[in-house]
Each structure stands twice: as C-alpha cells, then as structure tokens.
Design a protein around this motif. Sequence first.
Motif, PDB file in Angstrom:
ATOM      1  N   ARG A  63       5.788  19.858 125.756  1.00 11.58           N
ATOM      2  CA  ARG A  63       5.821  19.852 127.214  1.00 11.58           C
ATOM      3  C   ARG A  63       4.982  18.703 127.765  1.00 11.58           C
ATOM      4  N   PRO A 104      11.068  15.833 127.501  1.00 11.30           N
ATOM      5  CA  PRO A 104      11.030  16.361 128.867  1.00 11.30           C
ATOM      6  C   PRO A 104      12.124  15.825 129.791  1.00 11.30           C
ATOM      7  N   THR A 164      15.252  17.966 129.248  1.00 11.22           N
ATOM      8  CA  THR A 164      15.084  19.330 129.760  1.00 11.22           C
ATOM      9  C   THR A 164      15.116  19.338 131.287  1.00 11.22           C
ATOM     10  N   LYS A 165      14.593  18.279 131.898  1.00  8.80           N
ATOM     11  CA  LYS A 165      14.540  18.190 133.354  1.00  8.80           C
ATOM     12  C   LYS A 165      15.940  18.181 133.969  1.00  8.80           C
ATOM     13  N   VAL A 166      16.891  17.526 133.306  1.00  9.16           N
ATOM     14  CA  VAL A 166      18.254  17.435 133.861  1.00  9.16           C
ATOM     15  C   VAL A 166      19.178  18.508 133.293  1.00  9.16           C
ATOM     16  N   ASP A 167      18.794  19.144 132.184  1.00  6.70           N
ATOM     17  CA  ASP A 167      19.641  20.159 131.569  1.00  6.70           C
ATOM     18  C   ASP A 167      18.756  21.248 130.984  1.00  6.70           C
ATOM     19  N   ARG A 168      18.569  22.339 131.735  1.00  7.16           N
ATOM     20  CA  ARG A 168      17.650  23.400 131.330  1.00  7.16           C
ATOM     21  C   ARG A 168      18.098  24.117 130.059  1.00  7.16           C
ATOM     22  N   SER A 169      19.344  23.922 129.656  1.00  6.25           N
ATOM     23  CA  SER A 169      19.801  24.548 128.413  1.00  6.25           C
ATOM     24  C   SER A 169      19.242  23.838 127.186  1.00  6.25           C
ATOM     25  N   ARG A 170      18.747  22.628 127.374  1.00 11.19           N
ATOM     26  CA  ARG A 170      18.189  21.859 126.258  1.00 11.19           C
ATOM     27  C   ARG A 170      16.674  22.037 126.245  1.00 11.19           C
ATOM     28  N   GLN A 171      16.218  22.939 125.426  1.00  8.67           N
ATOM     29  CA  GLN A 171      14.812  23.304 125.368  1.00  8.67           C
ATOM     30  C   GLN A 171      14.208  22.935 124.018  1.00  8.67           C
TER      31      GLN A 171
END
Length: 341
Positions: free
Chosen positions: A35, A51, A54-61
């Motif tokens: 993070r 990051p 993840t910022k543009v696609d919350r499914s990618r964690q």
Amino acid sequence: MHPLTQPVEADSVDVTALRNFAALRGQLRVSLTPRCNIACWFCHNEGDVPPPLTKVDRSRQPRPRALDADGYLTLIRSLMHEGLKRVYFTGGEPLTSPMARPILAGLPPHDPDASYTLITNGTRIRAHQAWLARTRLDKVKVSLHYFSDESLKAIAGTRVGIDAVLDGIEAAREVFERVELNTLLQRENAHEVERILDFALERRLPVQFIELVGTDFNESRATSAVSAEAILTYLRTLTADERIEVAGVGQGRRVFNIDGVEIDVIHRNLGRHHVGQCGACLLRPQCVEGFWALRVDHNGGVQPCLLREDLRLSVTELLSDPEQLAAAVASHIASFTEGTL
C-alpha cells in the motif's frame, strides 16, 4: 504443502550461490506493505499489484498479508545469517504499514560491512521521526521524482504537496547521518532534473538518476521514459571526475564526484548479472537488470526475479524453523542460478 516449501535438510544444502550473490553486493529488498499514500505511474511494487492499478480498478488487489513483525524479523535474521548484508525496506510506502515500527525498531545488530536502508517517498518521515531515530537504520533513501506540486500530481496522481516531501527529507537529515535521493528520469520531470540536482548539491546529498526499467505494470506509459544523456551532458559541465562501475550485480552506473558529493546515473547498457535460469527465459529480451535483488513480500514470498512470479518461493510454513527457512531459500537460489528451478 506447496512443492517449493518441502523441508530441506539444512546440513545438506549448498549455500554457495546465496553467499556469492551476497558477496556481489546483492540486495535483500523487504517490502513491508504493497500500500502507498501516493500512486506513481511507474510503480512495480516489488512484483505485487501497484497502487495506480488498484486506484483505477478495485478488483485488482495486492496479495493478502501473511507475515507479522516476528515473521519478518525471522526472515531477515535467517538470511543475514547466511551472508546477505544489504537490506532495503520498501513498499508501497513502508511508513504506511503498522508493521513498520515493530520491524524497524526490532532489527538485530549487524556487522560493520552490513547495512539497513529505508526507501521512502518522504511524506511520512516527519510524523515518525522520533522512533525512526532510535532504530538501527543506517541510511534513508528518499524518492524525489518531482520538484513541484504540478509534477508531483502528474507523476503520483496525488494532492499531497511537494512541501511534504521536501520536509520529509529535512526530517531525515535531522536524525540520520546518511540520507540519499533517487530520481527516475521521465518526460514529466525532465524540466526539473537540474533543480533536483541543485537541491541535492546544496545539501550535500548523494543522488541517483535512474532510467526507467520497463515492466508490464508501466508499459501503457512507456513513452514517458527518457534517456539519461541530458543529465550526463549536464554533469560533465560540472565535473571531470567520472567513472563507470559495473562490479557486482545489477545495472552498471556512471559515477560523478562534485565537490565530494557522489552523483550516479543508472544506465541500461552498462551491465547486468544474468544467471542460469535467465538463459532459457522468454522474458530475457525485456530484462535489463538481471539478478540483483532477492525480494521478500508481506505475503511471505521470496522472489529472485521481478518479472517472473512463477519463480516465487513461499516460506510462511517455514517461519517456525529459521534453519530450515534459510536452507530452503539457499536451495531455491542455487536452483535459480543453475537454471534448474
């Protein structure tokens, strides 16, 4: 049990490859968290999901956390016992992690030729300055890829201002003898590179200028990468003291000395350290670094190559037996260097 975590007889393991890597100044890069409080477009996040994605696609964690502070410290002690000496703490932004304080405050003593380095974006140093000053950290390296609010926003997609970064550098200087800067060369900061250099020289801070290493994570903006030629030309107007270093592992560098301050430029074409596993690797044409860092992530993985997640070793089941843990990592690196992994 995953086949890569099968117990290894510690007294039958050849640690030569691991110790050779350490002797060539190979790094142990320990990611405390994936993070970050900013989102630089070029971030590779030590092989985890960066990051910006993840910022543009919350499914990618990123991967889930599997290590606690004791697990991290067990890993560090075990691998340093087998010869690794240059330990770098990274992220994400390491100081956003609740693990940062117990890990950095709990670092074991090390030999005079070893070192602990914190790599940070600088924005959290002031808030954590008091306890950081009491750790065994030898050096703080601050990423300064920008020199204005405008370039910081363009590069990191954040409303955090440049003053927070510059104040973090000053906070580090107040409590650490060794503070360094690093700057990734890109179109977004090309107009500020000389100002960053002037800032470093005024404060007698070593600075490293780095050409972009392409990965799958940053390929959409690969055109932002720029050559180091402009900064090399400028440095040569300031000093004639220049040398090339290609010893050890990783990319070669051009080193300049300006009134006792070392400025180095990481050059893509000055050398790398590929090993056995690299010979048949389909990604080798894309690889400009070779094997220069052993990466530990918060999920308990140990990875010898940023581009090859399939070569990642999970050691979470070995944390209760430090001797077996070190043996498993040594065996993994031996197989990697021999091309049999």
